[in-house]
Motif scaffolding. Structure first.
Motif, PDB file in Angstrom:
ATOM      1  N   THR A 235       5.750   2.248  -1.227  1.00 12.62           N
ATOM      2  CA  THR A 235       5.310   3.407  -0.458  1.00 12.62           C
ATOM      3  C   THR A 235       4.776   2.964   0.898  1.00 12.62           C
ATOM      4  OG1 THR A 235       3.036   3.364  -1.298  1.00 12.62           O
ATOM      5  CG2 THR A 235       4.668   4.579  -2.599  1.00 12.62           C
ATOM      6  N   GLU A 236       4.901   3.855   1.856  1.00 14.47           N
ATOM      7  CA  GLU A 236       4.417   3.555   3.203  1.00 14.47           C
ATOM      8  C   GLU A 236       2.898   3.383   3.206  1.00 14.47           C
ATOM      9  OE1 GLU A 236       4.513   2.478   7.021  1.00 14.47           O
ATOM     10  OE2 GLU A 236       6.313   2.947   5.834  1.00 14.47           O
ATOM     11  N   SER A 237       2.208   4.184   2.387  1.00 17.34           N
ATOM     12  CA  SER A 237       0.741   4.105   2.372  1.00 17.34           C
ATOM     13  C   SER A 237       0.268   2.753   1.848  1.00 17.34           C
ATOM     14  CB  SER A 237       0.159   5.240   1.520  1.00 17.34           C
ATOM     15  OG  SER A 237       0.623   5.161   0.174  1.00 17.34           O
ATOM     16  N   ARG A 238       0.942   2.222   0.812  1.00 18.93           N
ATOM     17  CA  ARG A 238       0.534   0.922   0.285  1.00 18.93           C
ATOM     18  C   ARG A 238       0.854  -0.179   1.293  1.00 18.93           C
ATOM     19  NH1 ARG A 238      -3.266  -1.148  -2.949  1.00 18.93           N
ATOM     20  NH2 ARG A 238      -2.669  -3.212  -3.720  1.00 18.93           N
ATOM     21  N   ALA A 239       2.020  -0.113   1.904  1.00 25.89           N
ATOM     22  CA  ALA A 239       2.385  -1.115   2.905  1.00 25.89           C
ATOM     23  C   ALA A 239       1.417  -1.084   4.076  1.00 25.89           C
ATOM     24  CB  ALA A 239       3.812  -0.869   3.384  1.00 25.89           C
ATOM     25  N   GLN A 240       1.016   0.117   4.488  1.00 25.24           N
ATOM     26  CA  GLN A 240       0.065   0.234   5.599  1.00 25.24           C
ATOM     27  C   GLN A 240      -1.274  -0.375   5.223  1.00 25.24           C
ATOM     28  OE1 GLN A 240       0.754   1.611   8.769  1.00 25.24           O
ATOM     29  NE2 GLN A 240      -1.175   0.550   9.203  1.00 25.24           N
ATOM     30  N   ALA A 241      -1.711  -0.149   3.994  1.00 28.06           N
ATOM     31  CA  ALA A 241      -2.975  -0.722   3.540  1.00 28.06           C
ATOM     32  C   ALA A 241      -2.915  -2.254   3.519  1.00 28.06           C
ATOM     33  CB  ALA A 241      -3.326  -0.185   2.146  1.00 28.06           C
ATOM     34  N   PRO A 260     -12.365 -15.759   2.644  1.00 29.58           N
ATOM     35  CA  PRO A 260     -11.038 -15.421   2.091  1.00 29.58           C
ATOM     36  C   PRO A 260     -10.753 -13.930   2.180  1.00 29.58           C
ATOM     37  CG  PRO A 260     -12.222 -16.923   0.641  1.00 29.58           C
ATOM     38  CD  PRO A 260     -13.205 -16.459   1.668  1.00 29.58           C
ATOM     39  N   ILE A 261      -9.478 -13.582   2.167  1.00 28.78           N
ATOM     40  CA  ILE A 261      -9.078 -12.188   2.245  1.00 28.78           C
ATOM     41  C   ILE A 261      -9.554 -11.431   1.014  1.00 28.78           C
ATOM     42  CG2 ILE A 261      -6.800 -12.580   1.183  1.00 28.78           C
ATOM     43  CD1 ILE A 261      -5.698 -10.500   3.211  1.00 28.78           C
ATOM     44  N   GLY A 262     -10.083 -10.245   1.235  1.00 30.87           N
ATOM     45  CA  GLY A 262     -10.616  -9.435   0.144  1.00 30.87           C
ATOM     46  C   GLY A 262      -9.620  -8.391  -0.322  1.00 30.87           C
ATOM     47  N   PRO A 263     -10.003  -7.597  -1.321  1.00 26.45           N
ATOM     48  CA  PRO A 263      -9.098  -6.577  -1.851  1.00 26.45           C
ATOM     49  C   PRO A 263      -8.863  -5.458  -0.848  1.00 26.45           C
ATOM     50  CG  PRO A 263     -11.260  -6.418  -2.865  1.00 26.45           C
ATOM     51  CD  PRO A 263     -11.272  -7.665  -2.068  1.00 26.45           C
ATOM     52  N   VAL A 264      -7.692  -4.820  -0.973  1.00 23.73           N
ATOM     53  CA  VAL A 264      -7.331  -3.716  -0.086  1.00 23.73           C
ATOM     54  C   VAL A 264      -8.367  -2.602  -0.161  1.00 23.73           C
ATOM     55  CG1 VAL A 264      -5.645  -1.856   0.212  1.00 23.73           C
ATOM     56  CG2 VAL A 264      -4.864  -4.204  -0.136  1.00 23.73           C
ATOM     57  N   GLU A 265      -8.901  -2.381  -1.348  1.00 22.94           N
ATOM     58  CA  GLU A 265      -9.832  -1.277  -1.550  1.00 22.94           C
ATOM     59  C   GLU A 265     -11.127  -1.450  -0.756  1.00 22.94           C
ATOM     60  OE1 GLU A 265      -6.775  -1.497  -4.410  1.00 22.94           O
ATOM     61  OE2 GLU A 265      -8.308  -3.009  -3.917  1.00 22.94           O
ATOM     62  N   ALA A 281      -5.437  -3.815  16.726  1.00 21.36           N
ATOM     63  CA  ALA A 281      -4.102  -3.315  17.062  1.00 21.36           C
ATOM     64  C   ALA A 281      -3.182  -4.460  17.470  1.00 21.36           C
ATOM     65  CB  ALA A 281      -4.209  -2.293  18.192  1.00 21.36           C
ATOM     66  N   TYR A 282      -3.729  -5.433  18.203  1.00 30.30           N
ATOM     67  CA  TYR A 282      -2.931  -6.602  18.582  1.00 30.30           C
ATOM     68  C   TYR A 282      -2.454  -7.357  17.349  1.00 30.30           C
ATOM     69  CZ  TYR A 282      -2.002 -11.447  19.847  1.00 30.30           C
ATOM     70  OH  TYR A 282      -1.432 -12.704  19.954  1.00 30.30           O
ATOM     71  N   HIS A 283      -3.333  -7.570  16.394  1.00 22.42           N
ATOM     72  CA  HIS A 283      -2.949  -8.316  15.189  1.00 22.42           C
ATOM     73  C   HIS A 283      -1.861  -7.585  14.403  1.00 22.42           C
ATOM     74  CE1 HIS A 283      -5.764 -11.459  15.900  1.00 22.42           C
ATOM     75  NE2 HIS A 283      -6.826 -10.680  15.793  1.00 22.42           N
ATOM     76  N   HIS A 284      -1.825  -6.265  14.511  1.00 25.99           N
ATOM     77  CA  HIS A 284      -0.760  -5.515  13.848  1.00 25.99           C
ATOM     78  C   HIS A 284       0.608  -5.833  14.454  1.00 25.99           C
ATOM     79  CE1 HIS A 284      -2.120  -2.823  10.666  1.00 25.99           C
ATOM     80  NE2 HIS A 284      -3.260  -2.668  11.326  1.00 25.99           N
ATOM     81  N   THR A 285       0.655  -6.268  15.705  1.00 25.43           N
ATOM     82  CA  THR A 285       1.945  -6.612  16.321  1.00 25.43           C
ATOM     83  C   THR A 285       2.503  -7.911  15.769  1.00 25.43           C
ATOM     84  OG1 THR A 285       0.976  -7.850  18.194  1.00 25.43           O
ATOM     85  CG2 THR A 285       1.239  -5.466  18.456  1.00 25.43           C
ATOM     86  N   GLY A 290       5.997  -1.890   5.835  1.00 25.25           N
ATOM     87  CA  GLY A 290       6.571  -0.598   5.499  1.00 25.25           C
ATOM     88  C   GLY A 290       7.343  -0.645   4.198  1.00 25.25           C
ATOM     89  N   THR A 291       8.096   0.418   3.951  1.00 24.30           N
ATOM     90  CA  THR A 291       8.979   0.479   2.785  1.00 24.30           C
ATOM     91  C   THR A 291      10.182  -0.431   3.044  1.00 24.30           C
ATOM     92  OG1 THR A 291      10.083   2.394   3.740  1.00 24.30           O
ATOM     93  CG2 THR A 291       8.259   2.819   2.220  1.00 24.30           C
ATOM     94  N   PRO A 292      10.967  -0.741   2.016  1.00 24.32           N
ATOM     95  CA  PRO A 292      12.082  -1.678   2.198  1.00 24.32           C
ATOM     96  C   PRO A 292      13.034  -1.313   3.336  1.00 24.32           C
ATOM     97  CG  PRO A 292      11.676  -1.360  -0.126  1.00 24.32           C
ATOM     98  CD  PRO A 292      10.770  -0.414   0.587  1.00 24.32           C
ATOM     99  N   ASP A 293      13.439  -0.065   3.433  1.00 24.01           N
ATOM    100  CA  ASP A 293      14.379   0.324   4.493  1.00 24.01           C
ATOM    101  C   ASP A 293      13.771   0.125   5.878  1.00 24.01           C
ATOM    102  OD1 ASP A 293      16.303   0.958   2.668  1.00 24.01           O
ATOM    103  OD2 ASP A 293      15.941   3.128   2.712  1.00 24.01           O
ATOM    104  N   LYS A 294      12.509   0.471   6.026  1.00 20.00           N
ATOM    105  CA  LYS A 294      11.831   0.321   7.316  1.00 20.00           C
ATOM    106  C   LYS A 294      11.688  -1.156   7.685  1.00 20.00           C
ATOM    107  CE  LYS A 294       7.545   1.636   9.725  1.00 20.00           C
ATOM    108  NZ  LYS A 294       6.888   0.324   9.869  1.00 20.00           N
TER     109      LYS A 294
END
Length: 346
Positions: A235-241, A260-265, A281-285, A290-294
């Motif tokens: 799902t897009e929401s899980r990928a975004q998280a 260390p990296i923590g849980p998504v929640e 926002a820079y790190h997002h670049t 996303g979903t597989p197709d995206k």
């Protein structure tokens, strides 16, 4: 680059999430290599980092010896060995030994960044002055040892890298700035650009590498790939998280929070000042998510921008199950086939 012909590989940094141990992280790396081998990925590289509690891979050459015994067809390599820390002869012998154990499957990825802080770099090699000319000399020595070159009036007339084999590991130079691309072009080596470290200017740096490439006995034409963070989910929401959590982790490390990296929640970016929101926002670049197709569409576009036939996926997530599923979905999206992959590598 058509998505049907795009090669996919993996760079695994053996991340140690909150609540996990370094041993668990390394065992997960072994399991991921086996999974990548079954799914039809082209390469599986492991990284070198020191003096950190967030990544467990401090000696890629040791880990590669185990991975070779646990896999059958996938290429294995360092992404990479930080050459300034070591002697060129020792690196050449280590990877010739790996190549002898697993012929035709070993990549020697070389980096010149410290992979740690300056104090730790000094502890690893007190003579490291971080000069480009020193790295260039080491690289020329490494190439000579790998090729069994006889250079009169130099050490290469008397000292050879053992064991003596018919094949040598494939030499790659790794870079996030482009300088190592020039070195790679000069010695006729392959080049990998770390988009996951620096998302700016990479296509131009790869273009310059291709333009200046000098053919070598091992590589007649330039060969390049690009490495990028990937977070793929149903799902897009899980990928975004997952992407948000990774971007936040990069921000934490950037601001001196070496945890260390923590849980998504546990994600919470509310209240961040504008300057840190901009950095987030820079790190997002640096991430394709996303979903597989995206993700398939974005990776195909990224490969086209770099004009490369191969993308190396990097994944850091708190949940090991999320990491496994991300690589499975990626393989399904690109219809990877282990049998075809094996034949293509022959």
């Amino acid at each position: 680059m058509s998505s049907s012909t795009l090669q996919l590989s993996i760079l695994d940094q053996s991340p140690v999430p909150q609540g996990r141990t370094p041993r668990e992280a390394l065992l997960h790396t072994i399991e991921l290599a086996q999974l990548a081998d079954r799914l039809g990925y082209t390469r599986f590289w492991v990284s070198e980092h020191h003096n950190t509690n967030t990544l467990a891979g401090s000696a890629p050459e040791v880990l590669l010896a185990r991975l070779g015994a646990e896999t059958k067809r996938i290429r294995l390599g360092s992404g990479g060995v930080m050459l300034p820390h070591y002697s060129a002869l020792k690196v050449a012998e280590t990877f010739r030994l790996l190549e002898t154990l697993y012929p035709g499957r070993i990549d020697l990825g070389i980096g010149r960044a410290p992979g740690t802080d300056r104090i730790t770099s000094h502890a690893l090699n007190p003579h490291n002055a971080f000069r480009d000319e020193d790295f260039a000399e080491q690289l020329m020595d490494l190439r000579a040892y790998l090729r069994d070159e006889v250079v009169e009036d130099t050490i290469h007339a008397k000292v050879k890298a053992a064991p003596f084999t018919d094949t040598v590991p494939e030499l790659w130079l790794l870079s996030s700035s482009g300088q190592s691309g020039l070195f790679a072009a000069h010695v006729g080596a392959a080049f990998s650009f770390a988009h996951f470290i620096n998302p700016n200017g990479g296509p131009n740096m790869v273009r310059v590498y291709r333009e200046r490439f000098r053919p070598s006995p091992e590589l007649a034409a330039p060969q390049a790939n690009v490495a990028v963070f990937v977070a793929c989910a149903e799902t897009e929401s899980r990928a975004q998280a997952l992407a948000d959590n990774l971007a936040l982790q990069m921000l934490k490390l950037e601001t001196g929070q070496f945890t260390p990296i923590g849980p998504v929640e546990a994600i919470n970016t509310k209240g961040l000042p504008a300057d840190l929101q901009a950095r987030l926002a820079y790190h997002h670049t640096r991430i394709v998510s996303g979903t597989p197709d995206k993700v398939k569409a974005e990776l195909t576009a990224l490969a086209a921008a770099y004009e490369v036939p191969e993308v190396v996926a990097v994944s850091i997530m708190h949940s090991y199950e999320d990491r496994i599923r991300s690589y499975e979905l990626l393989a399904e999206a690109f219809a990877l086939n282990p049998v075809q992959h094996m034949l293509a590598g022959q």
